[in-house]
Design an enzyme around this catalytic site. Structure first.
Site, PDB file in Angstrom:
ATOM      1  N   CYS B  18       4.551   6.064  -3.760  1.00  0.00           N
ATOM      2  CA  CYS B  18       5.289   6.421  -4.970  1.00  0.00           C
ATOM      3  C   CYS B  18       4.744   7.646  -5.696  1.00  0.00           C
ATOM      4  O   CYS B  18       3.594   8.043  -5.535  1.00  0.00           O
ATOM      5  CB  CYS B  18       5.234   5.275  -5.979  1.00  0.00           C
ATOM      6  SG  CYS B  18       5.920   3.752  -5.361  1.00  0.00           S
ATOM      7  N   GLY B  44       7.463  10.156  -2.039  1.00  0.00           N
ATOM      8  CA  GLY B  44       8.395   9.064  -1.773  1.00  0.00           C
ATOM      9  C   GLY B  44       9.799   9.595  -1.670  1.00  0.00           C
ATOM     10  O   GLY B  44      10.274  10.241  -2.602  1.00  0.00           O
ATOM     11  N   ASN B 118       2.875   3.285  -9.196  1.00  0.00           N
ATOM     12  CA  ASN B 118       2.334   3.865  -7.964  1.00  0.00           C
ATOM     13  C   ASN B 118       1.051   3.117  -7.625  1.00  0.00           C
ATOM     14  O   ASN B 118       0.111   3.103  -8.429  1.00  0.00           O
ATOM     15  CB  ASN B 118       2.043   5.362  -8.169  1.00  0.00           C
ATOM     16  CG  ASN B 118       1.316   6.010  -6.989  1.00  0.00           C
ATOM     17  OD1 ASN B 118       0.573   6.947  -7.176  1.00  0.00           O
ATOM     18  ND2 ASN B 118       1.532   5.495  -5.777  1.00  0.00           N
ATOM     19  N   GLY B 119       1.038   2.496  -6.453  1.00  0.00           N
ATOM     20  CA  GLY B 119      -0.151   1.734  -6.067  1.00  0.00           C
ATOM     21  C   GLY B 119       0.242   0.425  -5.433  1.00  0.00           C
ATOM     22  O   GLY B 119       1.384   0.246  -5.000  1.00  0.00           O
ATOM     23  N   CYS B 253      -8.906   7.806  -4.024  1.00  0.00           N
ATOM     24  CA  CYS B 253      -8.395   7.828  -2.644  1.00  0.00           C
ATOM     25  C   CYS B 253      -8.579   9.226  -2.070  1.00  0.00           C
ATOM     26  O   CYS B 253      -7.885  10.162  -2.450  1.00  0.00           O
ATOM     27  CB  CYS B 253      -6.917   7.447  -2.628  1.00  0.00           C
ATOM     28  SG  CYS B 253      -6.166   7.675  -1.007  1.00  0.00           S
ATOM     29  N   TYR B 259      -4.454  14.532   2.997  1.00  0.00           N
ATOM     30  CA  TYR B 259      -3.096  14.619   3.513  1.00  0.00           C
ATOM     31  C   TYR B 259      -1.987  14.508   2.469  1.00  0.00           C
ATOM     32  O   TYR B 259      -0.999  15.222   2.522  1.00  0.00           O
ATOM     33  CB  TYR B 259      -2.885  13.540   4.574  1.00  0.00           C
ATOM     34  CG  TYR B 259      -1.465  13.369   4.966  1.00  0.00           C
ATOM     35  CD1 TYR B 259      -0.835  14.302   5.792  1.00  0.00           C
ATOM     36  CD2 TYR B 259      -0.710  12.305   4.479  1.00  0.00           C
ATOM     37  CE1 TYR B 259       0.506  14.165   6.134  1.00  0.00           C
ATOM     38  CE2 TYR B 259       0.630  12.163   4.827  1.00  0.00           C
ATOM     39  CZ  TYR B 259       1.234  13.093   5.650  1.00  0.00           C
ATOM     40  OH  TYR B 259       2.541  12.974   5.972  1.00  0.00           O
ATOM     41  N   SER B 300       1.265  20.267   8.583  1.00  0.00           N
ATOM     42  CA  SER B 300       0.176  19.332   8.331  1.00  0.00           C
ATOM     43  C   SER B 300      -1.198  19.991   8.289  1.00  0.00           C
ATOM     44  O   SER B 300      -2.022  19.669   7.454  1.00  0.00           O
ATOM     45  CB  SER B 300       0.200  18.206   9.368  1.00  0.00           C
ATOM     46  OG  SER B 300       0.113  18.742  10.658  1.00  0.00           O
ATOM     47  N   ASP B 363      -4.501  17.384  10.221  1.00  0.00           N
ATOM     48  CA  ASP B 363      -5.185  16.777   9.079  1.00  0.00           C
ATOM     49  C   ASP B 363      -5.567  15.332   9.354  1.00  0.00           C
ATOM     50  O   ASP B 363      -6.497  14.812   8.736  1.00  0.00           O
ATOM     51  CB  ASP B 363      -4.353  16.909   7.800  1.00  0.00           C
ATOM     52  CG  ASP B 363      -2.931  16.468   7.996  1.00  0.00           C
ATOM     53  OD1 ASP B 363      -2.660  15.680   8.916  1.00  0.00           O
ATOM     54  OD2 ASP B 363      -2.075  16.908   7.221  1.00  0.00           O
ATOM     55  N   CYS B 450     -12.919   6.028  -2.626  1.00  0.00           N
ATOM     56  CA  CYS B 450     -12.611   4.925  -1.721  1.00  0.00           C
ATOM     57  C   CYS B 450     -12.500   5.548  -0.332  1.00  0.00           C
ATOM     58  O   CYS B 450     -11.649   6.405  -0.087  1.00  0.00           O
ATOM     59  CB  CYS B 450     -11.282   4.255  -2.096  1.00  0.00           C
ATOM     60  SG  CYS B 450     -10.734   3.062  -0.854  1.00  0.00           S
TER      61      CYS B 450
END
Lengths: 476, 476, 476, 476
Positions: B18, B44, B118-119, B253, B259, B300, B363, B450
């Site tokens: 999202c 998205g 988002n998540g 993240c 990416y 990419s 990537d 993370c």
């Protein structure tokens, strides 16, 4: 409408008129032509069409829209037969309309004839007037319909003879495919303005296409170009070549290499990507600039930018990022969003540009309005100097051979010096590639090209006056 | 269905869940959010929606499709009011459906509440079971609906208190916007998995968005990131910040930089383009290869490729050209056209590749199926050696925080050595960037990220067992 | 907007709220329900939906539009299973929306429950307020959602018990179908406001439908009506009947016979066509008029007109012809075309009307605006006298039990004498059928009917005040 | 496909070919023509089109579909100008296609010419062959294109002269409108097969239309019919009448009165409703039957049924009810639902039919397949005797003048006796109206009509052999 809207609506670049593709001798001919058109989509995005035949019945499907929208799996399944001809088109006259979509198909005395045409006839008005005087009724405003009307009058003498007579009357640029229910014919005008190439599939089927990228996608092997002035007749007996008209000076359109053709195509015998990169390399020698990095505006100057960077030693960066989700409909921005029409498609990378001296590499400048916005958007994103190098000379003259250039009065270089253009665009410096440099990059001699848009020297007289002699020559 | 189709249908890359964007305090709030979503479209592409309010009435429009398709000029004109919240979404569960489009809007006791999220919540199943036991009826399968149900039970104590209590029960990744008819609230989970930033328009209106590229397009000035664990409440009185929960270890993240995020965005405080280029530079030091040129598969690996080329001195070329007219529907090729699913989108430049040793910069590698086809298409176009460098370590573990990774069993690196992957892809050599190299490229310390998809160390326990204590803690 | 537009836009007649149909025990259950809804289309034209199940999986399809537009052959094929419930609907609140389409389906604790409802609850506001207070979130503004919420709270005690408790709280008119993945339940409120009938297919499958015309089309045999206050439970074990609530006074809606139901249906035990014809016959006795011919305005007064003609001896003619090609969109006439909104749909036969004294037979007069235009169009076509007879008494009171009547202030008879209405309509004379005559035509005793729209005597108190006792009774 | 599907797909009734309408001299000409076509929709439902002009520019809009679907408010607003010509059409050759939609518009030597045609040319194949031999290219398969081609060859001599010469070559039925940018011309063939009438609007503008119902809707006053063999030229100078060809025997199509024309139209000078009612009255004298009631199948026999009931004294009932919500797409019934294709559209009233002896009144029997199903559906609904009376004689011969009759071999009466047809339909008795009775009902002498479909005597030779003389006569 504000000037911003104008930039948005007008094409920033000259637009192609057409791409054509034909397959003879494969059970999935229409599907192969579909993929051929898919590869040629850059040559025309307003309408697409395919005519096919199994030797008896002729079927057609065409509509306004992109190839991928016009055809569905079901449509293609219905288009059965071993031969097919396809076309993608830009309508140069305002509104896209299915009436003017090609191929143009008629049934005359129970014989179906279709034409798919890339190029532009320069004596079409005179021809149409002559034919109407004799009672012909025209359905469209397309040159291709004139071809059909002329052919119809001579079909009694056989297809090849009809073609020979028809194109004796016709002047201009024409790379075209003609198809009946059992024969496919490829014709390229004696000057060879537009490209046309011949390939062969694994099963022996012939393929004719505007560019080699269509052959590559369907895994056809490239054999050779259809030559200027050549007529290729393909039927169940095989392929026959003839040259029915007097030879003329070669007049390849150099803009195919500068801008139009797909980089992975070989056009007029050499690769487009390589030519563009060489243009950038030569440009780097002609125009030395002190800057932090070189950048293209995707994807117009990508390959010349690589060449320029290599030859100059100045690193290349992607200073703007292309947005891949740009929709077709355009919503008006609410406030005075600046450079909006540029930024919505090409997003400047602020972190990269801030405090930097940059060189934009462009393949051409037509109106200059888009370029002006682009320069401003880079400055607003923080660039301290913006230079531009262009991989062709200033385009100062209209094209009559199939390119939808703006009229001369709209070409910014037509009435302005290089300094004038530089100031209009808001650049720190502007450098065009020399005519010699451009030709050198192609590896072909200068007299093989039509350079009219740069020099104003037209290989074939545009819009000649009507003379009865034209028709007495061909007997129409 | 042949394996070729599978490649075509399955996403080659992990997909975002999202993007969100909110504007408070501008007469054209919905239109600005529209452009914000436009800029966030890469996060998205399956549905889009906007909820807006003029302080009294709340209006909504959402549908399946791209932002540019879902909204028309007329729709946006109807969405009047000074505040608006928008959402773009990937549905991770098969078919795209308007039911699961966001923002999610309900009217509870005559108060409209909407959520754009988002998540991914890791204890959603337990929460839903608990709420249903108490009589709640769910309309969707979305995590966001749970947020609304929990909030509804605490709204009597005021909006901020309801949010505090609600997110005490909730575990996982959530960067979200909540909106009533007069208040907008931005919440970022204490770990800060997903990005969320704050900006301001010229007129003083606040903008909250997933990435800064949304701010750039609408010419909002970036102020700062919404902090992990922060609740920003925006209403007519202005902006209030609070941190109602205990702080947690930062868990940004890193895949946003590898990416997901747009290269022109600044994410977690630094620019994405620059990070990717640095990854390429570090990769060039870690993996030295003798080759003729470096090439990305657009788009990419573009930026890492520039970095690799710069640091290695090996020139960069555009060995494949992206076709910009790829349609949404896919027609089956007729014969056994090889590498078709790759070549229809990315056209190899045969003239460039023939006889060359090339290095592909990617990537990431997820399933490997697409990569395998890509390598084959280069070899068929004439490349004599094909090497690949990847600008992140092997991805070996599933993500529970909002990225639509394949399951572990589908990740090619999960059960294969680097050599195994190399052989599967048909490469001459394969080199991944080291974990240290990747983190180094970001400039932030390792413990801010993370890295679970690379290491399997999950900052928040995924899918915890249901415990009554969760709810007694929050009093639901 | 001129008054002419108003006539066009406003419904001239009261509108039905809904029709329902369910099939249990046939492999083509959804297709049969489709045809059942097709036959019930006159009861609601704004949306249609079907939920079906094979005993495990539950599938749904619903959308805005007519039954024939909402469902395709493909859609119906996907709706597999031996049980299905369908619904056609009028939305009484402005814009038609798929959100409010029925059946209403939720999954609660992994059990799917759907409701299809014809009627109107009179205490829905109070119920909703109560449920929200306890944390329930509502997705729609439909009564049917309240039913689901109440049921969810009692499902632990079993389906029948949940239904018993749920409808103890609910007041008003409800003929409805409830379906889980393995059980279908038909419920009719204790007053029996709306019809509901039971039939059986050749293979033994049960059918429940609003009217018998649905049974006829799918060749189901009529068994009996679902009784007021009855709960029919149908599952793999067969059919079970129960009467869980205290009996109430029968209150059949007589307007079903006057106007709503299809003439080929049997409703409340007798045929609609015959009842209407008898109304015309009794009217001929009550209102004797000297005229040249009797005429209906198709198709509202057709059957009463036959009765009136038979009983009076005055011949019947089709004085206006219905245009079967009336489109949905309405183009504004250019000049002041008179009576246009009437004439575009109902074309007066000038040759028949010129110089004639005519009697129009209408089934009801609601606002009177359409009637006024109709009378004028007949006079302009040459009629010298225009009389009107109406096959029911003046409608003077609003309906709270599921008919979309205009509010009292819009009912022309509410504040006008018969003479006032006659003058407004521009008639030479106007005669309403007496209440006694109307009831006599049905053959049932007067106290079996709800006559509230004529008398203002409401069998169930409309919009009762909120009292806590309601819920302590049912334990919600 | 079962025989039931065949009944569904094949037209039960002969189909009209076309309706035309033109307006000259009103600022809203296109909008008035729109409403005119709306009223003429029963004459053709496959495509609709309007051409209009402001004296200079000519605009066109046409498409497949009903009038109400083809035109929107916006389309009509664009169609500005004081003159307009419109057309509704049945394509008799399979698939409806916009190519064959009318009016047919071309621009010849910069003069726009359009044709809208109702009827059928009998020597079109010969004419087309001749024109193609001279080089003409045809775009469509429509007769109307031949008219344009012939006219184009004579336009140098002026419009009226071109028309005179053109129609000297043409044989068959043609009521047509020709329009240039400043002139409208109405032509009716010398036999006068198809109707065509002239009216005037309040502002003095002229209206030409196929039937008077078009005049009625737009409130034009009927002046007179365009006479057989008449050419009406309307331009800024007013209206001019001429009769350029030799007079011929009148050959009015009596089927216009039996079935085609709208009941509220006056055709060939008398009212259609009245003629049909008289047919029923005469039928009651010719065919006396003992039965309980008379019934039409709506709406084919409505008016004859009234006549039959009046003259026989047998009451009329609506034994079947028309469903007004029949969709365009047809879903296959699942089981062997009997008479489904009939019952889905026409619902038998079981309560009325049970135990009754009924007389069906039909206007015509063509194939008989639909009739057979209708009879069965009445018997299944309980009728004990089913008789049929038909308000015309048996149709035994094909039509060549513009009616889409099935071929002779498909006409059930062609090869069967009345008893044979009765048995096929499953009737207790079958009675056709006599030829004399049918003609008597019209009030005109027998020799004013074309009765070829009943008698096989064709007023104009169908499909004559090609003779060169035709063209030497007209000089083409």
């Amino acid at each position: 409408m504000s000037s911003q809207d104008v930039e948005w609506d007008l094409p920033a670049k000259p637009r192609h008129e057409c791409g054509i593709c034909g397959v003879f001798g494969h059970p999935d001919a229409a599907k192969l032509v579909y993929f051929g058109l898919y590869a040629l989509q850059h040559r025309g995005q307003e309408s697409a069409g395919i005519v096919c035949s199994d030797g008896k019945q002729v079927l057609i499907h065409k509509d306004v829209g992109l190839v991928a929208d016009v055809f569905t799996e079901e449509t293609l399944q219905r288009l059965s037969g071993h031969m097919a001809t396809g076309h993608v088109r830009y309508s140069t006259t305002g509104e896209a309309s299915v009436t003017n979509a090609q191929p143009f198909l008629v049934t005359h005395k129970d014989i179906p004839i279709c034409v798919a045409h890339n190029g532009n006839l320069v004596n079409s008005i005179a021809l149409r007037r002559h034919l109407e005087q004799q009672g012909s009724i025209f359905q469209t405003t397309m040159d291709s319909e004139i071809v059909i009307h002329l052919m119809a009058r001579h079909m009694d003498r056989g297809l090849l003879e009809a073609i020979k007579t028809t194109f004796t009357c016709i002047q201009g640029a024409y790379s075209l495919l003609i198809m009946t229910n059992d024969t496919m014919i490829a014709v390229r005008d004696p000057n060879g303005f537009r490209p046309l190439c011949l390939g062969v599939l694994e099963n022996g089927a012939y393929v004719v296409a505007s560019e080699t990228c269509a052959l590559d996608l369907i895994e056809a092997e490239y054999i050779r170009d259809v030559e200027p002035g050549e007529v290729l007749l393909i039927n169940a007996q095989g392929l026959t070549s003839s040259f029915p008209w007097a030879p003329a000076r070669k007049s390849y359109c150099i803009f195919e290499h500068v801008y139009f053709a797909r980089p992975d195509s070989d056009v007029f015998g050499f690769n487009v990507y390589s030519a563009r990169k060489r243009m950038g390399e030569i440009l780097a020698k002609e125009a030395k600039i002190d800057a932090d990095f070189v950048m293209p505006f995707p994807d117009s100057g990508n390959y010349a930018a690589i060449g320029y960077s290599n030859a100059s030693g100045i690193p290349m960066e992607m200073g703007v990022i292309r947005n891949h989700y740009v929709g077709r409909t355009f919503i008006q921005p609410t406030q005075s969003m600046r450079d909006f029409s540029v930024r919505v498609k090409l997003n400047p990378v602020r972190a990269l540009l801030t405090g930097k001296r940059v060189i934009i590499v462009e393949d051409s400048i037509v109106r200059g309005t888009t370029g002006r916005s682009r320069v401003q958007s880079l400055r607003r994103a923080g660039a301290t100097e913006v230079h531009m190098v262009v991989s062709c000379p200033p385009t100062r003259h209209a094209c009559y051979y199939g390119i939808d250039f703006p009229t001369k009065s709209q070409l910014i270089a037509a009435d302005n010096t290089v300094e004038g253009v530089r100031d209009y665009l808001g650049l720190d410096s502007l450098h065009y590639l020399s005519l010699e440099g451009m030709v050198e990059a192609t590896g072909l001699p200068r007299d093989h090209f039509c350079l009219a848009c740069f020099t104003g020297e037209y290989p074939v007289e545009p819009e000649p006056a009507f003379t009865k002699e034209v028709f007495s020559d061909c007997g129409c």
